[in-house]
Design an enzyme around this catalytic site. Structure first.
Site, PDB file in Angstrom:
ATOM      1  N   SER A   1      -0.727   1.143  -1.661  1.00 45.48           N
ATOM      2  CA  SER A   1      -1.121   1.367  -3.053  1.00 45.48           C
ATOM      3  C   SER A   1      -2.629   1.480  -3.204  1.00 45.48           C
ATOM      4  O   SER A   1      -3.404   0.862  -2.465  1.00 45.48           O
ATOM      5  CB  SER A   1      -0.614   0.220  -3.936  1.00 45.48           C
ATOM      6  OG  SER A   1       0.788   0.221  -3.971  1.00 45.48           O
ATOM      7  N   GLU A   2      -3.017   2.265  -4.181  1.00 49.77           N
ATOM      8  CA  GLU A   2      -4.437   2.485  -4.475  1.00 49.77           C
ATOM      9  C   GLU A   2      -4.647   2.365  -5.981  1.00 49.77           C
ATOM     10  O   GLU A   2      -3.674   2.333  -6.736  1.00 49.77           O
ATOM     11  CB  GLU A   2      -4.852   3.874  -3.983  1.00 49.77           C
ATOM     12  CG  GLU A   2      -4.686   4.040  -2.482  1.00 49.77           C
ATOM     13  CD  GLU A   2      -5.214   5.368  -1.967  1.00 49.77           C
ATOM     14  OE1 GLU A   2      -5.611   6.221  -2.806  1.00 49.77           O
ATOM     15  OE2 GLU A   2      -5.233   5.550  -0.736  1.00 49.77           O
TER      16      GLU A   2
ATOM     17  N   GLU B   1       7.399  -2.116  -3.746  1.00 49.26           N
ATOM     18  CA  GLU B   1       8.164  -1.336  -2.755  1.00 49.26           C
ATOM     19  C   GLU B   1       8.990  -0.234  -3.414  1.00 49.26           C
ATOM     20  O   GLU B   1      10.117   0.051  -3.024  1.00 49.26           O
ATOM     21  CB  GLU B   1       9.080  -2.233  -1.902  1.00 49.26           C
ATOM     22  CG  GLU B   1       8.473  -3.499  -1.347  1.00 49.26           C
ATOM     23  CD  GLU B   1       7.193  -3.296  -0.571  1.00 49.26           C
ATOM     24  OE1 GLU B   1       6.685  -2.171  -0.531  1.00 49.26           O
ATOM     25  OE2 GLU B   1       6.672  -4.276  -0.026  1.00 49.26           O
TER      26      GLU B   1
END
Lengths: 82, 382
Positions: free
Chosen positions: B129-130, B363
């Protein structure tokens, strides 16, 4: 082995995409069927069904383009081939 | 100074659900609310988990692992999730990275990392993730360029579970042709870890934002195949993570049930015990039913993994979707059953409620899961 493998692989792909008409030579990537999820399923199916382990250097797109190329991959990796 | 694993070898070994339950009841349940308030899991517990062989017991015996099957691993993660979702989250990301290195690593990568990951000498975190990309992995902006036979990594990863503590990061970044997975030791020059504090749930999972600025990596940093199959590293790793989250969600339902059953057996309203009120009985019966149903879905996904069946991937989507939504629903009902007491620190249900919400997001958000499940149904049925 490869004739049988070819049919089994075709059956697997057709079961996932029953609405599609696929033969052993068709490029399933060109048909737009393959995403990373299906690619993973294909690898798992081949490893499980034919009791082979696909090494990283065989995880190339050309080996998975059609039932023919996948059957050839199975042949190369099968220890019992003659 | 000797670690607990060294001073007490062979003790507290977790090999199945029963031993996991005993470990969790002794070492986690009494302290989970304190971890939640402190925003971290203490080193002492991490060492106890090492001593218990909890970090990656599924790794093959020839690598020093326990060779645990994935059904049993799921049961162990459920028990840990029953005790504390933050601790289970640490196990989840460590499991994902350990599996990925074992499955996709070169012999040299496996030799370097797998035994240490198995023992828990090296703890790992999964960096996908970003700030601008979560469930949509195709939106990641972190990238590598090839240089001097190796790689140079730039980018920012956010919401990284165990990012504050992990020694090894599995970082997904764009290459010239696709997305690749890179093994990045924490002590690499250019790596900067910034803790993310005071989050909604899994507050003790030591979440961090991690910046990578011109991080020079060797050619052996790339994990697994490049090209079209690189996505499989991500797919396979997330699949195992999703499985662990599903098991942890079952643990949350079970914890909610146990907390509510205990509370309803003591608390009276108008002279009647809560447990004898039909509306409370309805909530408890739904918890029992969904816990069993979710547990069966998880077990089926695990069985398919152990059998190497490709259908495990979709089975895991279904299990995670069902278990996480059920966990959120029942954790909410658990707070409701506890009334005002459920909103404070004296009972665990507020923590369960906050943690359960996270399970619907991590997720792969439940929206993404439903799209994927529907897509599969369309392929197979319509």
């Amino acid at each position: 082995m490869s004739g049988n493998a070819k049919e089994q692989i075709l059956d697997f792909v057709r079961a996932r995409y029953p609405q599609a008409e696929i033969d052993e030579t068709q490029d399933i990537f060109a048909l737009g069927f393959v995403n990373s999820l299906f690619a993973m399923e294909l690898v798992m199916y081949i490893e499980k069904t034919f009791e082979v382990t696909i090494p990283n250097d065989e995880l190339k797109i050309d080996n998975f383009r059609s039932a023919n190329t996948m059957a050839e991959l199975v042949d190369r990796l099968s220890p019992a081939r003659v | 100074m000797a670690t607990l694993a060294e001073t007490a070898p062979g003790t507290l070994q977790v090999t199945d659900r029963k031993s996991a339950r005993a470990f969790v009841d002794t070492h986690i349940v009494p302290y989970a609310d304190a971890y939640d308030r402190q925003g971290r899991v203490p080193e002492e517990l991490l060492e106890r988990m090492t001593a218990a062989g909890l970090w990656a017991p599924f790794l093959p015996r020839e690598t020093g692992g326990g060779g645990m099957d994935l059904v049993t691993l799921g049961e162990v993660h459920e028990e840990v999730g029953r005790g504390c979702s933050s601790v289970r989250s640490l196990l989840t990301v460590h499991t994902m990275v350990s599996w990925a290195v074992q499955r996709w690593g070169s012999p040299a990568q496996r030799e370097r990392w797998v035994p240490a990951l198995g023992r828990g000498d090296v703890l790992a975190a999964f960096c996908l993730s970003e700030p601008g990309a979560g469930s949509d992995a195709s939106g990641i902006a972190s990238h590598v360029v090839e240089k001097n036979g190796g790689w140079v990594l730039n980018g920012v990863k956010k919401w990284i579970t165990n990012g504050q503590r992990a020694d090894l990061f599995l970082v997904f970044a764009r290459t010239a042709t696709s997305i690749g997975a890179f093994l990045v030791p924490r002590d690499s020059p250019g790596v900067e870890v910034t803790p993310i504090e005071d989050v909604l749930g899994t507050r003790a999972s030591m979440i961090a934002e991690i910046s990578f600025r011109d991080v020079a990596l060797g050619p052996d940093a790339l994990l697994g195949p490049s090209g079209f199959t690189a996505g499989m590293v991500l797919t396979g790793t997330l699949d195992l993570g999703r499985y662990s989250v599903a098991t942890g969600s079952v643990g949350i339902i079970q914890a909610a049930l146990e907390a509510c059953a205990a509370y309803a057996s003591r608390r009276t309203v108008g002279g009647t015990l809560l447990k004898d009120l039909p509306l409370i009985q309805a909530k408890l019966s739904d918890m029992v039913t969904d816990a069993r149903a979710a547990r069966l879905l998880v077990a089926e996904a695990g069985r398919l993994k152990d059998a190497g069946e490709a259908s495990t991937i979709m089975a895991t989507w279904v299990a995670k979707y069902f278990a996480s939504t059920a966990a959120a629903r029942h954790a909410s009902e658990a707070v409701q059953i506890h009334g005002a007491n459920g909103c404070g620190h004296d009972y665990p249900v507020a923590r369960l409620y906050r943690d359960a919400k996270v399970m619907e997001i991590i997720e792969g958000s439940n929206e993404i899961q439903r799209i994927t499940i529907a897509s599969q149904a369309e392929r197979e049925i319509i």
